[in-house]
Structure formats: structure tokens, C-alpha cells
Design a protein around this motif. Structure first.
Motif, PDB file in Angstrom:
ATOM      1  N   HIS A  49       0.793  -1.233   0.000  1.00 54.51           N
ATOM      2  CA  HIS A  49       0.000   0.000   0.000  1.00 54.51           C
ATOM      3  C   HIS A  49       0.828   1.287   0.000  1.00 54.51           C
ATOM      4  N   GLY A  50       2.146   1.174   0.101  1.00 55.64           N
ATOM      5  CA  GLY A  50       2.985   2.368   0.090  1.00 55.64           C
ATOM      6  C   GLY A  50       3.127   3.049   1.427  1.00 55.64           C
ATOM      7  N   THR A  51       2.530   2.468   2.466  1.00 56.92           N
ATOM      8  CA  THR A  51       2.639   3.031   3.814  1.00 56.92           C
ATOM      9  C   THR A  51       2.683   1.892   4.827  1.00 56.92           C
ATOM     10  N   ALA A  52       3.388   2.097   5.938  1.00 57.50           N
ATOM     11  CA  ALA A  52       3.559   1.024   6.919  1.00 57.50           C
ATOM     12  C   ALA A  52       2.299   0.766   7.734  1.00 57.50           C
ATOM     13  N   LEU A  53       1.418   1.772   7.818  1.00 51.95           N
ATOM     14  CA  LEU A  53       0.173   1.650   8.596  1.00 51.95           C
ATOM     15  C   LEU A  53      -0.948   2.319   7.825  1.00 51.95           C
ATOM     16  N   THR A  54      -1.869   1.519   7.305  1.00 53.18           N
ATOM     17  CA  THR A  54      -2.980   2.088   6.549  1.00 53.18           C
ATOM     18  C   THR A  54      -4.103   2.532   7.482  1.00 53.18           C
ATOM     19  N   ASP A  55      -4.973   3.370   6.968  1.00 52.91           N
ATOM     20  CA  ASP A  55      -6.120   3.828   7.757  1.00 52.91           C
ATOM     21  C   ASP A  55      -7.027   2.659   8.134  1.00 52.91           C
ATOM     22  N   ASP A  56      -7.181   1.694   7.216  1.00 56.51           N
ATOM     23  CA  ASP A  56      -8.033   0.540   7.500  1.00 56.51           C
ATOM     24  C   ASP A  56      -7.456  -0.298   8.644  1.00 56.51           C
ATOM     25  N   THR A  57      -6.141  -0.496   8.636  1.00 56.21           N
ATOM     26  CA  THR A  57      -5.510  -1.269   9.704  1.00 56.21           C
ATOM     27  C   THR A  57      -5.653  -0.560  11.039  1.00 56.21           C
ATOM     28  N   LEU A  58      -5.435   0.745  11.033  1.00 63.90           N
ATOM     29  CA  LEU A  58      -5.566   1.512  12.272  1.00 63.90           C
ATOM     30  C   LEU A  58      -6.992   1.452  12.802  1.00 63.90           C
ATOM     31  N   ALA A  59      -7.969   1.578  11.922  1.00 61.29           N
ATOM     32  CA  ALA A  59      -9.370   1.517  12.353  1.00 61.29           C
ATOM     33  C   ALA A  59      -9.698   0.155  12.951  1.00 61.29           C
ATOM     34  N   ALA A  60      -9.173  -0.906  12.341  1.00 60.56           N
ATOM     35  CA  ALA A  60      -9.418  -2.250  12.873  1.00 60.56           C
ATOM     36  C   ALA A  60      -8.796  -2.408  14.258  1.00 60.56           C
ATOM     37  N   CYS A  61      -7.591  -1.869  14.435  1.00 59.17           N
ATOM     38  CA  CYS A  61      -6.926  -1.956  15.732  1.00 59.17           C
ATOM     39  C   CYS A  61      -7.699  -1.186  16.794  1.00 59.17           C
ATOM     40  N   ARG A  62      -8.188  -0.016  16.445  1.00 62.30           N
ATOM     41  CA  ARG A  62      -8.967   0.790  17.401  1.00 62.30           C
ATOM     42  C   ARG A  62     -10.194   0.029  17.886  1.00 62.30           C
ATOM     43  N   GLY A  63     -10.796  -0.775  17.026  1.00 63.57           N
ATOM     44  CA  GLY A  63     -12.036  -1.459  17.370  1.00 63.57           C
ATOM     45  C   GLY A  63     -11.849  -2.810  18.022  1.00 63.57           C
ATOM     46  N   ALA A  64     -10.586  -3.229  18.215  1.00 66.34           N
ATOM     47  CA  ALA A  64     -10.319  -4.559  18.773  1.00 66.34           C
ATOM     48  C   ALA A  64     -10.184  -4.507  20.291  1.00 66.34           C
ATOM     49  N   ASP A  65     -10.244  -5.683  20.901  1.00 67.45           N
ATOM     50  CA  ASP A  65      -9.975  -5.790  22.341  1.00 67.45           C
ATOM     51  C   ASP A  65      -8.483  -5.792  22.625  1.00 67.45           C
ATOM     52  N   ALA A  66      -7.692  -6.240  21.650  1.00 69.86           N
ATOM     53  CA  ALA A  66      -6.238  -6.277  21.801  1.00 69.86           C
ATOM     54  C   ALA A  66      -5.623  -6.444  20.420  1.00 69.86           C
ATOM     55  N   VAL A  67      -4.347  -6.074  20.320  1.00 63.27           N
ATOM     56  CA  VAL A  67      -3.611  -6.193  19.059  1.00 63.27           C
ATOM     57  C   VAL A  67      -2.366  -7.037  19.315  1.00 63.27           C
ATOM     58  N   LEU A  68      -2.160  -8.063  18.486  1.00 58.25           N
ATOM     59  CA  LEU A  68      -0.998  -8.947  18.599  1.00 58.25           C
ATOM     60  C   LEU A  68      -0.094  -8.705  17.396  1.00 58.25           C
TER      61      LEU A  68
END
Length: 345
Positions: free
Chosen positions: A46-65
């Protein structure tokens, strides 16, 4: 239904992430797992190390591994080029993960794997509490043809909250905090020391507090590691000292970590080691730090203390029974190490 986001990342990351998820699902059969590309893999896709979609998914999770990021493929001195580490720094900042907890507890079964003598490391059980979202890593950066600069900036509030984290952790351990700074030279360290002492006097007078200059701390970690209980320090110092402390255990492949913020958001759980691109795909990566990070996820992310202790005990007993990966002087591969831990659950 508990929900986690997994970020396998780069190098050995996918190889150690998959078995860790399988172990988590043994404890939490209804665990919902959502995987996203991250770091160098995300740069390629995607040309970036952290996409907006990935960040949004992490925000909505109980934890990130998270498994591992980085590698020589993406190394560059171009300040405008994306780097895998930018994803990690951006994720920590966006999730407000200001406290990185790195436990260091060499197991008796691995005492002889440590580069330090057995009698020097016996009884070591320390916790590094590293401030994670301030300091020189996040300060303003400048670069010209003739010079470069990185601003080291800390607010009083940032120091207050990490100090509280350390003192609270010490109360559940041996009740001692070693605050590491460079107050004989740096203004940020003089502020750090003043704020830590104020929080100590006002809120935690029952906890023992000592000040240690960072260069002395680096020496004492090798000379007398068992004397430390909780070490609290700023971002850059904590990054360096926690990696040094990792070698007390015999291998950086043994150390987990948890990055935590306020209770409202998810924590980030990851092994301390890197992506080890030189052994990626060979099946010999040590997955134990990843499993212990999963245990920290169970404890801090899903409030499952008993399950976390069971996983930690399974790792201990597998090592007691003779499990050794190549970094520990043995020949067990990733799959064999996974089977050994599963056998002791």
C-alpha cells in the motif's frame, strides 16, 4: 465475543504469529481474529507502513498482537521514504499506548544460556517500564546538507502518568522503583527526576525510589541485575536498556512486551525481538517470546489471568523438559517448540 487484530508483519513474523494465534484459540475458542498487513509488508502492498483501515481495525479490537517489523529491504537514509518502524510508532501514538512493560525473568533452565555467569543472574526478576509516546523519537526533526537535529520533548503530564504506572507495578512486586535518567546533563531528565519524586512523595511514599543515571544503569544491569525490581525510564533509554536486559535471559527471543494506554483502548502485545530476516522461512525461529506476549495479551487485554499463567507455565515446563531452539543452543524448530508448549498446556 473477544476480538483481536493480528499484525504478522515482516521476516519471521508470520511464522511465529500463526502458532501464537492457535494457542490463543485453545484458551478462547470463540476468539475472533482479524489479520492485517503491517510494516514492510504494508509498504509493499500500500505504500505506507500503517494504513487507515488497519488503524481503524486496531482501534475497534480488544487487543492487538504484533509479531515483527522491518528488514534490510526497507532500510534507507531517505527521510521521505516510508519505513516499517513508522507503522509501529504511528500505531502506538494513535492508540495512546504510553507505557511499555517488558518483564525480564531468566528461567533456571536457561541460566547457562546467558552470557552472564549463573551466580550473577540468579534471582533476577525485573520489569522495565518504558515511556513510549514522547521523547526524541517523536520530537521535531530537521535535516539540512550540513546538519541534522532531533528534538527531545517531554511534558509534565507524560512523566506523571508513566511514573504512576511504574509505582503501581512495584506495589504488586517487590516495592522498589529505579528511575533512570541523565539529570547531570539533560534538562528533560532534570524535569523527569523532579516530577517522579513529586509523584512518589504525594502518592506512593510506601514504595522505595532510587535515581540511577542511564550510563550507570547500563553497567549495573550486567553487574547486579537481581537488585532491580521496576525500572522506569524515558523512550530512548528504555529502548536500549530493555534490549540489554533481554540478554540476561540468554536470548532476546525469550522476551515479551505489552504496550498499554488508558483502559478505554486496546493494548498492543509483541515480542521484543526483531524480524530476523536472515532466518525467515527456515522454520527455526524461536516462537517463545511470541507465546509469552500472547500470555500478556490474555492477562492485560482479555483479563484472563489464570489462562495467562497457564501459558507461561507451559513455556517454563517445556524448557525444563529440555526444549532448546537454536538461539538457546539447541536444534528445535518453530513447529517443534510449538508442539512442546502445547503438550504442557
Amino acid at each position: 465475543m473477544p476480538r483481536i487484530v493480528t499484525l504478522p508483519g515482516d521476516g519471521i513474523g508470520p511464522e511465529i504469529c500463526a502458532p501464537a494465534v492457535a494457542i490463543l484459540q485453545r484458551f478462547v475458542p470463540d476468539l475472533e481474529v482479524e489479520e492485517h498487513v503491517f510494516g514492510g509488508a504494508s509498504i509493499d502492498a500500500h505504500g505506507t507502513a500503517l494504513t487507515d483501515d488497519t488503524l481503524a481495525a486496531c482501534r475497534g479490537a480488544d487487543a492487538v498482537l504484533l509479531a515483527a517489523v522491518g528488514g534490510p529491504k526497507w532500510d534507507t537514509t531517505d527521510p521521505d521514504a516510508p519505513r516499517p518502524e513508522q507503522g509501529l510508532l504511528g500505531l502506538r501514538k494513535a492508540l495512546g499506548l504510553y507505557a511499555n512493560l517488558r518483564p525480564v525473568r531468566p528461567l533456571p533452565a536457561l541460566y547457562d544460556a546467558s552470557p552472564l555467569r549463573r551466580e550473577r543472574i540468579e534471582g533476577t526478576d525485573l520489569l522495565v517500564v518504558r515511556e513510549l509516546t514522547g521523547g526524541i523519537y517523536f520530537g521535531e526533526k530537521t535535516r539540512t546538507a550540513d546538519s541534522a537535529s532531533d528534538l527531545c520533548l517531554y511534558t509534565v503530564a507524560e512523566v506523571e502518568r508513566i511514573a504512576r504506572t511504574a509505582f503501581l507495578a512495584a506495589r504488586g512486586r517487590r516495592n522498589k522503583v529505579s528511575s533512570v535518567d541523565k539529570a547531570n546533563v539533560l534538562e528533560t531528565s532534570r524535569q523527569w527526576r523532579e516530577v517522579v519524586h513529586r509523584i512518589h512523595a504525594q502518592e506512593f511514599p510506601d514504595v522505595e525510589l532510587e535515581d540511577v543515571l542511564v550510563d550507570n544503569a547500563a553497567m549495573q544491569l550486567v553487574a547486579r541485575p537481581s537488585d532491580f525490581d521496576v525500572i522506569v525510564t524515558e523512550n530512548l533509554f528504555g529502548d536500549i536498556l530493555s534490549d540489554e536486559a533481554a540478554m540476561i535471559t540468554g536470548s532476546i527471543g525469550m522476551l515479551p512486551s505489552a504496550s498499554l494506554g488508558d483502559d478505554a483502548g486496546p493494548g498492543l502485545f509483541e515480542p521484543v525481538h526483531g524480524s530476523a530476516p536472515d532466518i525467515a522461512g527456515t522454520g527455526v525461529a524461536n516462537p517463545l517470546a511470541m507465546f509469552l506476549s500472547a500470555a500478556m495479551l490474555l492477562r492485560h487485554g482479555l483479563a484472563m489471568d489464570n489462562e495467562a499463567a497457564a501459558l507461561e507455565s507451559a513455556v517454563d515446563r517445556a524448557l525444563d523438559a529440555g526444549l532448546r531452539t537454536p538461539d538457546l543452543g539447541g536444534s528445535a524448530g518453530t513447529a517443534e517448540a510449538t508442539d512442546a508448549v502445547l503438550a504442557h498446556l
